[in-house]
Structure formats: structure tokens, C-alpha cells
Design a protein around this motif. Structure first.
Motif, PDB file in Angstrom:
ATOM      1  N   TRP A  77      -0.474  -0.264  -1.805  1.00  0.00           N
ATOM      2  CA  TRP A  77       0.212  -0.734  -2.992  1.00  0.00           C
ATOM      3  C   TRP A  77       0.429   0.439  -4.227  1.00  0.00           C
ATOM      4  O   TRP A  77       1.252   0.099  -3.975  1.00  0.00           O
ATOM      5  CB  TRP A  77       0.282  -2.279  -3.167  1.00  0.00           C
ATOM      6  CG  TRP A  77       0.835  -2.816  -3.897  1.00  0.00           C
ATOM      7  CD1 TRP A  77       1.400  -2.905  -4.731  1.00  0.00           C
ATOM      8  CD2 TRP A  77       1.528  -4.427  -2.344  1.00  0.00           C
ATOM      9  NE1 TRP A  77       2.004  -3.806  -5.282  1.00  0.00           N
ATOM     10  CE2 TRP A  77       2.183  -4.587  -4.151  1.00  0.00           C
ATOM     11  CE3 TRP A  77       1.676  -4.705  -1.955  1.00  0.00           C
ATOM     12  CZ2 TRP A  77       3.391  -6.041  -4.080  1.00  0.00           C
ATOM     13  CZ3 TRP A  77       2.422  -5.937  -1.473  1.00  0.00           C
ATOM     14  CH2 TRP A  77       3.186  -6.342  -2.585  1.00  0.00           C
ATOM     15  N   ILE A  78      -0.868   0.013  -4.204  1.00  0.00           N
ATOM     16  CA  ILE A  78      -0.352   0.720  -5.746  1.00  0.00           C
ATOM     17  C   ILE A  78      -0.536   2.519  -5.497  1.00  0.00           C
ATOM     18  O   ILE A  78       0.659   3.350  -6.608  1.00  0.00           O
ATOM     19  CB  ILE A  78      -1.889   1.350  -5.882  1.00  0.00           C
ATOM     20  CG1 ILE A  78      -2.902   0.039  -6.135  1.00  0.00           C
ATOM     21  CG2 ILE A  78      -2.197   2.448  -7.572  1.00  0.00           C
ATOM     22  CD1 ILE A  78      -1.866  -0.847  -7.853  1.00  0.00           C
ATOM     23  N   ALA A  79      -0.433   2.937  -4.261  1.00  0.00           N
ATOM     24  CA  ALA A  79       0.367   4.128  -3.750  1.00  0.00           C
ATOM     25  C   ALA A  79       2.190   4.068  -4.164  1.00  0.00           C
ATOM     26  O   ALA A  79       2.452   4.620  -4.746  1.00  0.00           O
ATOM     27  CB  ALA A  79       0.235   5.208  -2.555  1.00  0.00           C
ATOM     28  N   VAL A  80       2.680   3.300  -3.260  1.00  0.00           N
ATOM     29  CA  VAL A  80       3.902   2.782  -3.477  1.00  0.00           C
ATOM     30  C   VAL A  80       4.025   2.501  -5.395  1.00  0.00           C
ATOM     31  O   VAL A  80       5.544   3.460  -5.565  1.00  0.00           O
ATOM     32  CB  VAL A  80       4.643   1.283  -2.197  1.00  0.00           C
ATOM     33  CG1 VAL A  80       6.022   1.391  -2.757  1.00  0.00           C
ATOM     34  CG2 VAL A  80       4.125   1.720  -1.295  1.00  0.00           C
ATOM     35  N   GLU A  81       3.490   2.202  -5.548  1.00  0.00           N
ATOM     36  CA  GLU A  81       3.727   1.413  -7.241  1.00  0.00           C
ATOM     37  C   GLU A  81       4.197   2.768  -7.973  1.00  0.00           C
ATOM     38  O   GLU A  81       4.669   2.888  -8.553  1.00  0.00           O
ATOM     39  CB  GLU A  81       2.751   1.187  -7.443  1.00  0.00           C
ATOM     40  CG  GLU A  81       3.585  -0.570  -7.807  1.00  0.00           C
ATOM     41  CD  GLU A  81       1.825  -1.444  -8.458  1.00  0.00           C
ATOM     42  OE1 GLU A  81       2.851  -3.282  -8.840  1.00  0.00           O
ATOM     43  OE2 GLU A  81       0.946  -1.251  -9.272  1.00  0.00           O
ATOM     44  N   PHE A  82       2.713   3.783  -7.638  1.00  0.00           N
ATOM     45  CA  PHE A  82       3.202   5.149  -8.143  1.00  0.00           C
ATOM     46  C   PHE A  82       4.239   5.849  -8.219  1.00  0.00           C
ATOM     47  O   PHE A  82       4.986   6.629  -8.974  1.00  0.00           O
ATOM     48  CB  PHE A  82       1.893   5.657  -8.062  1.00  0.00           C
ATOM     49  CG  PHE A  82       0.780   5.837  -8.678  1.00  0.00           C
ATOM     50  CD1 PHE A  82       0.605   6.371 -10.100  1.00  0.00           C
ATOM     51  CD2 PHE A  82      -0.537   5.216  -8.550  1.00  0.00           C
ATOM     52  CE1 PHE A  82      -0.182   5.984 -10.787  1.00  0.00           C
ATOM     53  CE2 PHE A  82      -1.787   4.574  -9.354  1.00  0.00           C
ATOM     54  CZ  PHE A  82      -1.739   5.241 -10.744  1.00  0.00           C
ATOM     55  N   GLY A 108       0.276   2.481 -11.259  1.00  0.00           N
ATOM     56  CA  GLY A 108       0.022   1.161 -10.353  1.00  0.00           C
ATOM     57  C   GLY A 108      -0.408  -0.539 -11.729  1.00  0.00           C
ATOM     58  O   GLY A 108      -0.389  -0.070 -12.715  1.00  0.00           O
ATOM     59  N   THR A 109      -0.221  -1.697 -11.071  1.00  0.00           N
ATOM     60  CA  THR A 109      -0.435  -2.614 -12.152  1.00  0.00           C
ATOM     61  C   THR A 109      -1.378  -3.225 -10.920  1.00  0.00           C
ATOM     62  O   THR A 109      -1.614  -2.673  -9.804  1.00  0.00           O
ATOM     63  CB  THR A 109       0.818  -3.904 -12.136  1.00  0.00           C
ATOM     64  OG1 THR A 109       0.888  -3.331 -10.989  1.00  0.00           O
ATOM     65  CG2 THR A 109       1.745  -2.595 -12.494  1.00  0.00           C
ATOM     66  N   SER A 110      -1.921  -4.214 -12.262  1.00  0.00           N
ATOM     67  CA  SER A 110      -3.241  -5.034 -11.830  1.00  0.00           C
ATOM     68  C   SER A 110      -2.340  -6.225 -11.056  1.00  0.00           C
ATOM     69  O   SER A 110      -3.077  -6.553 -10.036  1.00  0.00           O
ATOM     70  CB  SER A 110      -3.884  -6.186 -12.877  1.00  0.00           C
ATOM     71  OG  SER A 110      -3.426  -6.505 -13.832  1.00  0.00           O
ATOM     72  N   LEU A 111      -1.682  -6.436 -11.002  1.00  0.00           N
ATOM     73  CA  LEU A 111      -0.914  -7.254 -10.243  1.00  0.00           C
ATOM     74  C   LEU A 111      -0.619  -6.324  -8.533  1.00  0.00           C
ATOM     75  O   LEU A 111      -0.357  -7.144  -7.498  1.00  0.00           O
ATOM     76  CB  LEU A 111       0.754  -8.358 -10.844  1.00  0.00           C
ATOM     77  CG  LEU A 111       1.978  -8.473  -9.936  1.00  0.00           C
ATOM     78  CD1 LEU A 111       1.062  -9.445  -9.342  1.00  0.00           C
ATOM     79  CD2 LEU A 111       2.896  -9.112 -10.428  1.00  0.00           C
ATOM     80  N   GLY A 112       0.312  -5.382  -9.301  1.00  0.00           N
ATOM     81  CA  GLY A 112      -0.017  -4.580  -7.543  1.00  0.00           C
ATOM     82  C   GLY A 112      -1.520  -4.754  -6.720  1.00  0.00           C
ATOM     83  O   GLY A 112      -1.630  -4.801  -5.316  1.00  0.00           O
ATOM     84  N   ALA A 113      -2.554  -4.159  -7.410  1.00  0.00           N
ATOM     85  CA  ALA A 113      -3.504  -4.567  -6.598  1.00  0.00           C
ATOM     86  C   ALA A 113      -4.026  -6.270  -6.147  1.00  0.00           C
ATOM     87  O   ALA A 113      -4.510  -6.324  -4.956  1.00  0.00           O
ATOM     88  CB  ALA A 113      -4.363  -4.041  -7.502  1.00  0.00           C
TER      89      ALA A 113
END
Length: 126
Positions: free
Chosen positions: A45-50, A56-61
């Protein structure tokens, strides 16, 4: 939010491990697979956000963790730990991409001959 996701993860490990109905190798495998798939889904998820937002976001994590937990549950006792990592990466990335579709503006064709534009023609979100 992260505290809640962490508590959910902790409880979900007990749920998946307890599904073996015994303290045996399948329960241990389910515990390891649940932790591994969830961690991998966070990374996915964080890779897609990057790629999309350069951060990256804590909501994404937290969202990635939940996606990983949901994805591994039916296969927690059946996959190898490496397979669960692959499942988690794919689940995290696909869920992030699916949620990202919600925010992409729809493409509309506009007439260039119109002198006035109404708010319905705007592609700006309300």
C-alpha cells in the motif's frame, strides 16, 4: 487510528491461529503467515502511495494492514510464509489502486464553442 489497527492485527493473529483448533504446526504457520502477509500488505500500500503522491501516510499503513488481514484469512494455514508475503504485497497494492480510483476525476468532453460554463461542466470535486 494506528493503535486500533494494531489491536485489530493482534486479535486477528489469535483468530487465524485459533482456527487450527489446537496448538500445532498449522496454528504456528497461520500465525506466521498472518503477520507476514499483513506486513507485506502495508509495504504494498505504501509503495503505491509513494508512486502516486511521493509520500506514505499512516492512514495508508493502517489500510494496508487491514487489506492484508482480510486477504490472508482464508489461506493462513495453507500458504508458505513466502507465498503469504506475495499475497500481502499484491493485496496491499491492488486495494490501494482500487481506493485511488475513487479520487480520479472523470474525463468529460466539453464543447469549445460554449461561451459560458456551468458548475456541472467543472471537473473540480464539490
Amino acid at each position: 487510528m494506528l493503535l486500533g489497527a494494531g489491536l485489530l492485527w493482534f486479535g486477528w493473529i489469535g483468530f487465524n491461529g485459533g482456527s487450527a483448533v489446537g496448538a500445532n504446526g498449522i496454528a504456528g504457520l497461520a500465525l506466521v503467515n498472518t503477520a507476514a502477509a499483513t506486513a507485506a500488505a502495508i509495504i504494498g500500500w505504501i509503495a503505491v502511495e509513494f508512486v502516486r503522491e511521493k509520500k506514505g501516510t499512516s492512514l495508508g499503513a493502517a489500510s494496508g494492514a487491514i487489506a492484508g488481514l482480510v486477504a490472508i484469512t482464508p489461506a493462513a494455514g495453507a500458504l508458505s510464509p513466502v507465498g503469504s508475503i506475495g499475497l500481502g504485497l499484491v493485496a496491499g497494492a491492488l486495494c490501494a489502486l482500487a481506493v485511488g480510483l475513487k479520487y480520479e476525476p472523470a474525463t468529460t468532453t466539453r464543447s469549445t464553442s460554449s461561451a459560458s460554463t456551468s458548475s456541472a461542466d467543472s471537473s473540480e470535486p464539490c
